[in-house]
Design an enzyme around this catalytic site. Structure first.
Site, PDB file in Angstrom:
ATOM      1  N   GLU A  83      -0.439   5.176  -2.291  1.00  0.00           N
ATOM      2  CA  GLU A  83       0.803   5.759  -1.755  1.00  0.00           C
ATOM      3  C   GLU A  83       1.661   4.733  -1.013  1.00  0.00           C
ATOM      4  OE1 GLU A  83       2.174   9.357   1.281  1.00  0.00           O
ATOM      5  OE2 GLU A  83       0.066   8.952   0.914  1.00  0.00           O
ATOM      6  N   ASP A  84       1.011   3.865  -0.242  1.00  0.00           N
ATOM      7  CA  ASP A  84       1.755   3.011   0.686  1.00  0.00           C
ATOM      8  C   ASP A  84       1.787   1.529   0.319  1.00  0.00           C
ATOM      9  OD1 ASP A  84       2.250   5.257   2.222  1.00  0.00           O
ATOM     10  OD2 ASP A  84       0.478   4.968   3.466  1.00  0.00           O
TER      11      ASP A  84
END
Length: 730
Positions: A83-84
């Site tokens: 996600e990051d």
């Protein structure tokens, strides 16, 4: 200490916890996953300023304490890399296998996909988690650990962010932890969320518990000593004793939500007796009831009737010689592991839950929740299902054959009928509870024996009014499904009426051809093949019009108001019909009207209306401070509607005036005489002392308008000793 040293120290702590757990872990894979996460999150920091990689390590710690396996720990360390960071799911799968990739993908949020509202995004995230959870329950256990650590460190976030996260935790994640039976996680999530949702109540309960800490410990130790002496020494039985205190949120529910005092809560203190077999549980219960006096109607047998999350235990509330009530819980070790760790006991203690069949049985509700949600086009239904269907408070109701049906507290006989079978609910015409006929909105209680009376007519079906009564999402979606299939033309007509009403209220007015095209564009965006299908969905409740209306209004403003198309405003009726309130709300033929107590508007005041949720239109003065504040909020602005007084108003309205005067004898009498002379009705009078021998008098009275109120103020101003008279809020 450098960032590298800080993160390394936290990881060393994780390895120590793993070593002390006594379980066989693949430490090499865990170390490799940590190195991958550390490299991927290099340079990233949390809001608190600490290196980001410390967060997944703390999440992994929580999961080790729950007894989860190697793949779960590895996935926890990697749960934010997709996600990051630039790391992809394919890279995770190549290095750590399909199982870890599935877990990471299930936990990854859908933050990069645009949604029309925060609620819709939240609902879609939860739906994806549940879909992944149906394949592997470890997904949700990682997510719960992730949310638990975020809540432990939420104090560094802005106030509004804290409240939003706390509300989501209370409504979604705590109920999921409850249904999975992970008691420690559930209670800590609830307590942390409550700390930011109602800080005053949280501090008050925590302070009270702290004050009584020594007294509580002495009481629990005294009870344990007495039980040990009787059962172990005299009876020669082998038992294990524990003491527990009810969680802050558990106390909050009973004190603030159920209106009880702390003295009325009998299970704040509890002693837990753990034995080896089920037979011993009931034997110990008999001894406990012989030692202490049991309180009537305070015994619960969750062994013979387990909770939906498979919790089993005997609960009995008793009183000792000092008159202090307390709860005793009796269970086996297997029941204890399940009660403490829930579904995680499958990994922590092989004696807890054994075999795939048992695990499948415990996850049946996930599939049911997803199946129910698929019946509805409204994605937010799944969050509403979690809020209601997975609520901590449940009731256990019996069929005439003795089968147990578990329902959320507040469920009606309609919910009961649909829980048995869809056809039973659809053909229901009445119900008997404990042999007596009850109304259709009767709320069932634990222990009720409910018999559903059905019609043999094939055309018999549910009523639309049932949607306002029922509690469970299962019943709601089955009723909607029936109307969707059986009443299509009626649904289209109902949906068209509702859409026209909302368009009129929001001043959306177009020629017929353009209106049809505009509705068609809305239908396509909501994934409906035709206007009729869209209108039918509104009619049977499959889509919430109030939820999509702000987007529709924005599209209308952008497309038509900015073009050369002449948009004709709604034509006002030549003759307004005056409602009973004396106020006319533009765009609404008839509606409930109430006057705001914050400003008490009177005929002659410039007024505006606010469309409330379920309580009609609230009328305010245009210069009311609440109006000015609400107008600045974009989410509230569209709910303000134009209003004006009718031409002739004969009613009187409550208004409050404040008199500041010298505190002299006879002042109240002079004011009362003045009111009587003017033939003004007084509703209430309140006086309080002010500084320097003055008094403040508040009078609520009836006035027909601003002019009459001005005359009243002028009359009061002439009374000897009166310094000032002003119109005030109530």
């Amino acid at each position: 200490m450098s960032d590298i040293d800080k993160s390394q120290a936290v990881f060393e702590s994780l390895l120590t916890i793993i070593e002390k757990s006594g379980k066989q872990y693949d430490v090499d894979s865990i170390v490799h996953a940590y190195e991958t996460a550390k490299e991927a999150h290099m340079g990233q920091r949390r809001v608190s300023g600490e290196p980001y990689v410390m967060h997944p390590v703390h999440v992994a710690e929580i999961l080790v304490q729950l007894g989860m396996d190697t793949d779960t720990i590895v996935a926890a360390l990697l749960h934010d890399v997709v996600e990051d960071t630039t790391t992809t799911l394919d890279m995770v799968e190549k290095q750590y296998g399909k199982d870890v990739a599935l877990l990471v993908d299930g936990v990854t949020k859908l933050g990069k996909i645009p949604f029309s509202s925060r609620e819709e995004q939240q609902a879609e995230n939860v739906r994806k988690m549940l879909l992944a959870m149906a394949k592997d329950v470890r997904v949700i256990i990682i997510k719960l650990a992730d949310r638990l650590h975020n809540m432990r460190t939420i104090s560094v976030m802005p106030d509004q962010k804290r409240r939003d996260k706390s509300l989501e935790t209370m409504e979604v994640y705590a109920p999921l932890a409850h249904r999975l039976g992970i008691r420690g996680v559930k209670e800590e999530l609830e307590d942390l969320a409550l700390k930011y949702l109602d800080p005053v109540a949280y501090e008050e309960i925590e302070h009270t518990l702290e004050l009584k800490k020594d007294e509580r410990n002495q009481l629990i130790e005294h009870i344990k000593a007495r039980i040990n002496e009787r059962i172990v020494i005299e009876e020669g039985k082998k038992i294990h004793l524990e003491g527990r205190v009810k969680s802050v949120y558990g106390i909050y529910r009973k004190v603030y939500m159920n209106g009880r005092s702390m003295d009325e809560i009998y299970d704040i203190y509890a002693v837990r007796v753990i034995v080896d077999t089920v037979i011993e549980c009931y034997n110990i219960l008999g001894i406990v009831h012989d030692m202490f006096r049991p309180i009537p109607n305070r015994f619960k047998d969750y062994i013979s009737t387990p909770k939906p999350n498979m919790y089993q235990s005997l609960h009995t509330t008793v009183i000792d010689k000092e008159g202090i009530p307390f709860e005793i819980q009796i269970r086996t070790w297997d029941m204890h592991y399940t009660a403490e760790y829930g579904i995680a006991a499958h990994w922590k203690y092989k004696a807890g839950i054994s075999g795939k069949d048992k695990l499948e049985e415990r996850l049946a509700w996930v599939r049911q929740l997803l199946e129910v949600q698929q019946e509805s086009e409204d994605v937010e239904d799944i969050v509403r299902s979690i809020k209601t269907d997975l609520a901590p408070e449940e009731v256990f109701v019996f069929t005439p054959r003795g089968d147990v049906i578990c329902l959320p507290a507040g469920s009606t006989v309609i919910d009961f009928a649909y829980a048995i079978h869809t056809a039973v609910g659809n053909r229901m015409v009445g119900a008997k509870v404990d042999g007596r006929m009850v109304s259709i909105d009767y709320q069932v209680k634990t222990g009720n024996i409910v018999e559903v009376i059905t019609s043999k007519s094939p055309t018999q079906g549910p009523s639309r009014d049932w949607l306002k009564i029922i509690k469970t999402s299962e019943a709601r979606n089955k009723i909607r499904s029936w109307f969707k299939k059986e009443r299509r033309e009626e649904n289209i007509a109902e949906g068209k009426t509702e859409l026209e009403r909302e368009f009129k209220r929001n001043y959306i007015n177009l020629p017929d051809a353009e209106m049809k095209e505009f509705i068609s564009s809305i239908a396509k965006r909501q994934h409906f093949p035709s206007n009729e299908e869209f209108l039918a969905a509104i009619g049977y409740g499959g889509i919430s019009l109030s939820r999509i209306m702000p987007r529709i209004k924005d599209d209308f403003q952008r497309i038509y108001r900015s073009s050369d198309t002449e948009v004709k405003p709604p034509i006002k009726p030549k003759k307004d019909k005056k409602g009973q309130s004396g106020v006319i709300v533009e765009g609404l033929d008839s509606c409930l009207v109430k006057f705001a107590r914050c400003c008490n508007p009177l005929p002659g005041d410039d007024i505006i209306g606010f469309v409330t949720r379920g309580f009609g239109v609230s009328i305010h003065k245009r210069d009311c401070t609440n109006v000015l504040m609400s107008m600045q909020d974009e989410t509230q602005r569209d709910r303000w509607v134009r209003t004006h007084w009718a031409d002739s108003v004969k009613e009187t309205y409550k208004s409050t005036i404040e008199i500041f005067a010298t505190d002299r004898q006879g002042m109240i009498a002079d004011i009362s005489i003045a009111l009587a002379n003017m033939h003004i009705q007084m509703h209430s009078l309140n006086a309080r002392e002010a500084k320097d021998k003055h008094v403040v008098i508040q009078i609520t009275l009836g006035a027909s308008g601003v002019d009459q109120l001005s005359n009243i103020i002028g009359t009061f101003s002439k009374i000897p000793g009166v310094i000032s008279v002003e119109r005030a809020t109530q």
